[in-house]
Design a protein around this motif. Structure first.
Motif, PDB file in Angstrom:
ATOM      1  N   TYR A 123       0.729  -1.237   0.147  1.00 13.12           N
ATOM      2  CA  TYR A 123      -0.236   0.108   0.100  1.00 13.12           C
ATOM      3  C   TYR A 123       0.846   1.156   0.084  1.00 13.12           C
ATOM      4  O   TYR A 123       0.651   2.124  -0.833  1.00 13.12           O
ATOM      5  CB  TYR A 123      -0.873  -0.100   1.287  1.00 13.12           C
ATOM      6  N   GLU A 124       1.966   1.207   0.801  1.00 12.28           N
ATOM      7  CA  GLU A 124       2.858   2.384   0.917  1.00 12.28           C
ATOM      8  C   GLU A 124       3.549   2.542  -0.187  1.00 12.28           C
ATOM      9  O   GLU A 124       3.424   3.937  -0.755  1.00 12.28           O
ATOM     10  CB  GLU A 124       3.755   2.118   2.212  1.00 12.28           C
ATOM     11  N   SER A 125       4.024   1.536  -1.065  1.00 14.72           N
ATOM     12  CA  SER A 125       4.696   1.723  -2.217  1.00 14.72           C
ATOM     13  C   SER A 125       3.865   2.219  -3.545  1.00 14.72           C
ATOM     14  O   SER A 125       4.276   2.986  -4.363  1.00 14.72           O
ATOM     15  CB  SER A 125       5.654   0.698  -2.493  1.00 14.72           C
ATOM     16  N   ARG A 126       2.644   1.830  -3.255  1.00 19.26           N
ATOM     17  CA  ARG A 126       1.776   2.203  -4.161  1.00 19.26           C
ATOM     18  C   ARG A 126       1.115   3.618  -4.266  1.00 19.26           C
ATOM     19  O   ARG A 126       0.941   4.128  -5.282  1.00 19.26           O
ATOM     20  CB  ARG A 126       0.563   1.117  -4.215  1.00 19.26           C
ATOM     21  N   TYR A 127       0.762   3.959  -2.899  1.00 15.63           N
ATOM     22  CA  TYR A 127      -0.067   5.213  -2.750  1.00 15.63           C
ATOM     23  C   TYR A 127       0.799   6.080  -1.999  1.00 15.63           C
ATOM     24  O   TYR A 127       0.369   7.266  -1.713  1.00 15.63           O
ATOM     25  CB  TYR A 127      -1.263   4.776  -1.964  1.00 15.63           C
ATOM     26  N   GLY A 128       1.953   5.811  -1.637  1.00 17.30           N
ATOM     27  CA  GLY A 128       3.033   6.930  -1.131  1.00 17.30           C
ATOM     28  C   GLY A 128       2.883   7.247   0.362  1.00 17.30           C
ATOM     29  O   GLY A 128       3.051   8.326   0.662  1.00 17.30           O
ATOM     30  N   GLU A 129       2.091   6.738   1.075  1.00 16.59           N
ATOM     31  CA  GLU A 129       1.783   7.032   2.510  1.00 16.59           C
ATOM     32  C   GLU A 129       1.757   5.893   3.351  1.00 16.59           C
ATOM     33  O   GLU A 129       1.503   4.667   3.040  1.00 16.59           O
ATOM     34  CB  GLU A 129       0.240   7.713   2.388  1.00 16.59           C
ATOM     35  N   ARG A 130       1.923   5.966   4.741  1.00 22.44           N
ATOM     36  CA  ARG A 130       1.633   4.998   5.613  1.00 22.44           C
ATOM     37  C   ARG A 130       0.326   4.431   5.665  1.00 22.44           C
ATOM     38  O   ARG A 130      -0.794   5.331   5.762  1.00 22.44           O
ATOM     39  CB  ARG A 130       2.023   5.392   7.060  1.00 22.44           C
TER      40      ARG A 130
END
Length: 151
Positions: A123-130
């Motif tokens: 999720y973090e790598s796809r959407y750039g957030e924790r």
């Protein structure tokens, strides 16, 4: 006498394989079949005819981890928490973790911990957030590949 439906070629092949296996391997094959049936494969992936396509929410929907959760149930829960992630893209990693549990006897809790980290980091790598989901085991100071318990 009750009329019997003739088995398809696939059913006959599966039965032949099942009968050739020892008891432990039969149990593993059945467990893997149940995993696939439960949605372990990308059954609802976009592009598959007849698959429902839901609008992706903007953030994960946290669900607490049940105390005696099994890896298959964890995958289902994590797919509900992260519906915006494509299960087909995650199939190699989730299948490898399931195989480690079912075939190699890896502890269910460890497998679930890794599944949670996998979903959160994807999720973090796809959407750039924790992801912000406490069950992911990530500390705010930890990198995306670090588990907070290892710090």
């Amino acid at each position: 006498m009750i009329p019997m439906e003739r088995a398809s070629a696939h059913e006959r092949r599966m039965l032949k394989i099942l009968r050739a296996l020892n008891a432990q391997d039969r149990a593993t094959l059945i467990a893997f079949g149940e995993f696939l049936l439960a949605g372990g494969a990308s059954l609802d992936a976009p592009g598959i005819e007849g698959a429902p396509v839901a609008a992706a929410p903007s953030a994960p929907r946290h669900e607490p981890r049940p105390p005696a959760e099994r890896p298959i149930a964890a995958i289902k829960r994590l797919r509900r928490v992260y519906p915006m992630l494509d299960p087909g893209e995650m199939l190699p990693e989730t299948s490898a973790l399931m195989a480690a549990h079912v075939l190699q006897g890896r502890d269910a809790g460890e497998v679930i911990d890794e599944l949670e980290v996998l979903f959160a980091t994807r999720y973090e790598s796809r959407y750039g957030e924790r992801a912000g989901a406490p069950e992911a085991g990530l500390d705010s100071d930890a990198g995306p590949d670090q588990d907070a318990r290892s710090l």
